[in-house]
Scaffold this motif. Structure first.
Motif, mmCIF file in Angstrom:
data_model
loop_
_atom_site.group_PDB
_atom_site.id
_atom_site.type_symbol
_atom_site.label_atom_id
_atom_site.label_comp_id
_atom_site.label_asym_id
_atom_site.label_seq_id
_atom_site.Cartn_x
_atom_site.Cartn_y
_atom_site.Cartn_z
ATOM 1 N N THR A 73 0.661 -1.351 0.052
ATOM 2 C CA THR A 73 -0.556 0.023 0.038
ATOM 3 C C THR A 73 0.750 1.093 0.230
ATOM 4 N N PHE A 74 1.948 1.828 0.362
ATOM 5 C CA PHE A 74 2.379 2.597 0.855
ATOM 6 C C PHE A 74 3.348 3.095 -0.882
ATOM 7 N N GLN A 75 3.619 1.331 -1.151
ATOM 8 C CA GLN A 75 4.794 1.553 -2.592
ATOM 9 C C GLN A 75 3.721 2.265 -3.417
ATOM 10 N N ALA A 76 2.629 1.687 -3.474
ATOM 11 C CA ALA A 76 1.326 1.997 -5.007
ATOM 12 C C ALA A 76 0.903 3.392 -4.484
ATOM 13 N N SER A 77 1.529 3.704 -3.378
ATOM 14 C CA SER A 77 0.983 5.796 -3.009
ATOM 15 C C SER A 77 1.921 6.435 -3.165
ATOM 16 N N CYS A 78 3.501 5.819 -3.172
ATOM 17 C CA CYS A 78 4.216 6.504 -3.587
ATOM 18 C C CYS A 78 4.615 6.867 -5.306
ATOM 19 N N MET A 79 3.778 5.516 -5.891
ATOM 20 C CA MET A 79 4.322 5.571 -7.377
ATOM 21 C C MET A 79 3.438 6.496 -7.679
ATOM 22 N N ARG A 80 1.855 6.767 -7.384
ATOM 23 C CA ARG A 80 0.763 7.272 -7.656
ATOM 24 C C ARG A 80 1.192 9.083 -7.459
ATOM 25 N N ASP A 81 2.187 9.444 -5.880
ATOM 26 C CA ASP A 81 1.694 10.249 -5.614
ATOM 27 C C ASP A 81 3.555 10.834 -6.582
ATOM 28 N N GLN A 82 3.987 10.207 -7.121
ATOM 29 C CA GLN A 82 4.865 10.485 -8.216
ATOM 30 C C GLN A 82 4.493 11.220 -9.123
ATOM 31 N N SER A 83 3.579 9.055 -9.798
ATOM 32 C CA SER A 83 3.172 9.708 -11.492
ATOM 33 C C SER A 83 2.102 11.068 -11.161
ATOM 34 N N TRP A 84 1.632 11.862 -9.913
ATOM 35 C CA TRP A 84 0.465 13.390 -10.326
ATOM 36 C C TRP A 84 1.518 14.191 -10.380
ATOM 37 N N TYR A 85 2.559 14.330 -9.489
ATOM 38 C CA TYR A 85 3.684 15.125 -9.837
ATOM 39 C C TYR A 85 4.503 15.542 -10.874
ATOM 40 N N VAL A 86 4.297 14.043 -11.714
ATOM 41 C CA VAL A 86 4.560 14.304 -13.276
ATOM 42 C C VAL A 86 3.185 15.255 -13.842
#
Length: 159
Positions: A73-86
């Protein structure tokens, strides 16, 4: 505020027509529009690759972090947030202004991440990794155009 909005707001406040310099600035903004759209499209098309590379790079630099704890869950959240920042960076590139990053990516973000227990120093390092991964895809001239948007984001998230 975009160059167009800015010059119009200034002229309107002063109850005057746009002057030659302002019209030239607007014309230059439109002339550079094709390049801004191309850069945004390149980042959008490579978002998954950028995020994956940035995540791996981040975990090498910051191995002890919630996103690398083994919790999916933490890993997916981190990657989701990075995608959002891109995505926010692509919006800013198209607009030619940092407003989307400021409004959606910086204001309140530090408090939100702190409340979730995400170390802000790690968040900033993660954004640096995101910047590096994105710029590696671009030619030098294009990277010079894109880098300031990531730099603004990084500065805005510093503790």
């Amino acid at each position: 505020m975009s160059i167009i909005t800015n010059v119009i707001a200034t002229a309107d406040r002063e109850a005057r027509y746009l002057n030659v310099e302002e019209l030239n600035a607007v014309q230059n903004f439109y002339a550079a529009g094709r390049d801004r759209l191309r850069l945004a499209a390149t980042l959008a098309a490579n978002e998954q690759r950028i995020v994956e590379q940035a995540t791996q790079r981040f975990w090498q630099r910051c191995p002890v972090t919630p996103s690398n704890s083994g919790n999916p869950t933490f890993q997916a959240s981190c990657m989701r947030d990075q995608s959002w920042y891109v995505r926010l960076v692509t919006y800013a590139i198209v607009l030619g202004d940092i407003e989307p990053i400021e409004t959606s990516g910086v204001r309140g973000a530090k408090e939100m991440y702190a409340s979730l227990g995400v170390p802000l120093t790690n968040l900033v390092e993660c954004m640096r990794c995101l910047k590096e991964a994105a710029l590696e895809l671009l030619a030098l001239d294009d990277a010079v155009e894109v880098a300031p948007y990531f730099d603004y984001l990084i500065q805005g998230l510093k503790p």
